[in-house]
Design an enzyme around this catalytic site. Structure first.
Site, PDB file in Angstrom:
ATOM      1  N   HIS A  54       0.853  -1.193   0.000  1.00  0.00           N
ATOM      2  CA  HIS A  54       0.000   0.000   0.000  1.00  0.00           C
ATOM      3  C   HIS A  54       0.886   1.240   0.000  1.00  0.00           C
ATOM      4  O   HIS A  54       1.248   1.771   1.048  1.00  0.00           O
ATOM      5  CB  HIS A  54      -0.924  -0.012   1.221  1.00  0.00           C
ATOM      6  CG  HIS A  54      -1.955   1.066   1.208  1.00  0.00           C
ATOM      7  ND1 HIS A  54      -3.091   1.010   1.992  1.00  0.00           N
ATOM      8  CD2 HIS A  54      -2.046   2.223   0.528  1.00  0.00           C
ATOM      9  CE1 HIS A  54      -3.818   2.094   1.784  1.00  0.00           C
ATOM     10  NE2 HIS A  54      -3.182   2.856   0.891  1.00  0.00           N
ATOM     11  N   ARG A 222     -21.063  -1.139  22.064  1.00  0.00           N
ATOM     12  CA  ARG A 222     -22.338  -1.719  21.629  1.00  0.00           C
ATOM     13  C   ARG A 222     -22.403  -1.910  20.112  1.00  0.00           C
ATOM     14  O   ARG A 222     -23.321  -2.561  19.624  1.00  0.00           O
ATOM     15  CB  ARG A 222     -23.511  -0.855  22.106  1.00  0.00           C
ATOM     16  CG  ARG A 222     -23.820  -1.043  23.594  1.00  0.00           C
ATOM     17  CD  ARG A 222     -25.133  -0.386  23.991  1.00  0.00           C
ATOM     18  NE  ARG A 222     -25.043   1.057  23.957  1.00  0.00           N
ATOM     19  CZ  ARG A 222     -24.622   1.810  24.985  1.00  0.00           C
ATOM     20  NH1 ARG A 222     -24.253   1.221  26.121  1.00  0.00           N
ATOM     21  NH2 ARG A 222     -24.574   3.125  24.887  1.00  0.00           N
ATOM     22  N   GLY A 244       3.141   6.144  14.353  1.00  0.00           N
ATOM     23  CA  GLY A 244       2.847   6.800  15.623  1.00  0.00           C
ATOM     24  C   GLY A 244       2.010   8.052  15.466  1.00  0.00           C
ATOM     25  O   GLY A 244       1.660   8.685  16.463  1.00  0.00           O
ATOM     26  N   HIS A 246      -0.572   8.309  12.462  1.00  0.00           N
ATOM     27  CA  HIS A 246      -1.855   7.830  11.945  1.00  0.00           C
ATOM     28  C   HIS A 246      -2.623   7.018  12.992  1.00  0.00           C
ATOM     29  O   HIS A 246      -3.857   7.061  13.033  1.00  0.00           O
ATOM     30  CB  HIS A 246      -1.645   6.970  10.698  1.00  0.00           C
ATOM     31  CG  HIS A 246      -1.403   7.758   9.445  1.00  0.00           C
ATOM     32  ND1 HIS A 246      -0.182   8.342   9.163  1.00  0.00           N
ATOM     33  CD2 HIS A 246      -2.223   8.060   8.410  1.00  0.00           C
ATOM     34  CE1 HIS A 246      -0.271   8.970   8.015  1.00  0.00           C
ATOM     35  NE2 HIS A 246      -1.496   8.821   7.532  1.00  0.00           N
ATOM     36  N   ASP A 269       1.586   3.627   3.230  1.00  0.00           N
ATOM     37  CA  ASP A 269       0.627   4.583   2.672  1.00  0.00           C
ATOM     38  C   ASP A 269       1.362   5.844   2.213  1.00  0.00           C
ATOM     39  O   ASP A 269       0.840   6.958   2.293  1.00  0.00           O
ATOM     40  CB  ASP A 269      -0.464   4.938   3.680  1.00  0.00           C
ATOM     41  CG  ASP A 269      -1.684   5.599   3.028  1.00  0.00           C
ATOM     42  OD1 ASP A 269      -1.847   5.465   1.802  1.00  0.00           O
ATOM     43  OD2 ASP A 269      -2.458   6.268   3.746  1.00  0.00           O
ATOM     44  N   ALA A 304      -3.240  13.273   4.969  1.00  0.00           N
ATOM     45  CA  ALA A 304      -3.289  12.985   3.529  1.00  0.00           C
ATOM     46  C   ALA A 304      -2.058  12.187   3.126  1.00  0.00           C
ATOM     47  O   ALA A 304      -1.231  12.623   2.332  1.00  0.00           O
ATOM     48  CB  ALA A 304      -3.386  14.279   2.727  1.00  0.00           C
TER      49      ALA A 304
END
Length: 378
Positions: A54, A222, A244, A246, A269, A304
């Site tokens: 990625h 829940r 550390g 993201h 990323d 970003a």
């Protein structure tokens, strides 16, 4: 070629050993000091080559608007991070631009250039949720569509290997099921899918979560949400951006402990800001400020992408997140290889490709070998 170190990653531990490779393959693993070697790395750590499934770009290159020069520059650079294999990753963009990029990336793959090897294409968007779009352009997001994917795959000459889909936007999970039937790996990401929706998507063949905790419905006691599903389903992979920033280190550590040594996948990323100095940049499709932390941010402050390096993130998993060596190293080597079906990659074993990463004690890269070819960096 014969190399050795007192710390070679074999059977999930560091041991003294010699490695012999020829014609791009590891041919033998022998005892330390068994014979005279071509290179003695002392006590530097020898790992399998790192695999990033990625990553979007480097030094101004954005895979959405790929250029030949940019791709070749990226391929040549990545061994400096210890990366030997990767998926060129696109994100939400106009279809015409994506089709052009798919065709170019496919051509570059076939040409087999010196450097890290592109193993295929990863499509992240536009088949995602507006509510959890992150930095994706909201005006270009579209409902998952089988016909559109066929156009993508035709342009890519079959080289799309992975796609990110928001399952709640995919009616009857038609695209998920279709991609799985075509051998394309499906990750759930940029999604507001509740736990039960994720469970159904997994039944239909989705097998991973995109950059877990980022761009997804969070955990509630829940309603476990997407993040809860990522932690609950033991046999499903989960990506993690371990910078550390993201994801808080404590949360990243929890995910690593839950997924264990077999199902965590480390990803950068990294985007086109990688390789650029901190400052403001006008990129195609977005304005981004690069911070001192190496992360990009939109004018509204949203993250970003990043300029992350895989070797640094491996170190973060060990030193910052306090995860076991096997969890950290597998997340960057054998786990992505197994998940993507990259044969003969991700392990140091006889018969496997001679893709190796040599790390100093501070996790900087001393040397990378790609199919037995040395890429010097010290």
């Amino acid at each position: 070629m014969r190399i050795q170190s007192t710390r070679v990653w074999l059977n999930e531990q560091f041991v003294p050993a010699q490695l012999v490779f020829d014609n791009g393959k590891i041919t033998a693993i022998e005892s330390y000091d068994a014979q005279k070697v071509d290179v003695d790395y002392g006590d530097k750590r020898i790992l399998p080559g790192l695999i990033d499934i990625h990553c979007h770009g480097y030094n101004g290159l954005d895979c959405n608007y790929a250029t030949r020069e940019g791709l070749l520059n990226w391929i040549e650079y990545l061994p400096q991070d210890g990366v030997t294999s990767f998926l060129a990753t696109t994100s939400t963009a106009p279809e015409s631009n994506l089709l052009e990029s798919f065709a170019l990336i496919s051509k570059i793959i076939d040409e087999d250039h010196r450097g890290a090897k592109i193993q295929g294409i990863h499509v992240e968007g536009p088949q995602i949720s507006h509510e959890f779009k992150g930095a994706h352009n909201p005006y270009l997001i579209q409902k998952p569509d089988v016909d559109q994917f066929d156009r993508y795959q035709k342009a890519a000459e079959g080289k799309i290997k992975m796609i990110c889909i928001a399952p709640e936007k995919d009616d009857d999970h038609a695209l998920i099921r279709y991609c799985v039937s075509q051998g394309v790996k499906v990750a759930m990401g940029h999604t507001g899918a509740k736990f039960d929706e994720c469970a159904k998507a997994i039944e239909d063949g989705a097998d991973s979560f995109t950059h877990t905790f980022n761009g997804m419905l969070g955990l509630h006691h829940r309603e476990p949400g997407t993040a809860g599903a990522a932690m609950f389903f033991e046999d499903i992979y989960a990506e993690l951006i371990a910078d550390g920033v993201h994801v808080h280190p404590a949360v990243a550590s929890v995910l690593g402990r839950v997924k264990g040594k077999d199902k965590l996948i480390l990803v950068t990323d990294s985007v086109s800001i990688k390789g650029l100095k901190p400052g403001f940049y006008h990129m195609k499709g977005r304005d981004v400020t690069v911070g001192e932390d190496g992360c990009g941010r939109l004018p509204n402050g949203k993250l970003a992408g990043s300029s992350n390096r895989m070797n640094v993130l491996v170190g973060n998993l060990i030193e910052m997140m306090k995860l076991p060596l096997a969890t950290a190293i597998n997340a960057a080597t054998i786990n992505p290889a197994k998940r993507m079906g990259f044969a003969r990659k991700g392990l140091i074993e006889a018969g496997f490709d001679a893709d190796l990463c040599v790390l100093n004690d501070d996790y900087s890269v001393a040397q990378t070998w790609v199919l037995g070819e040395a890429m010097l960096h010290e």
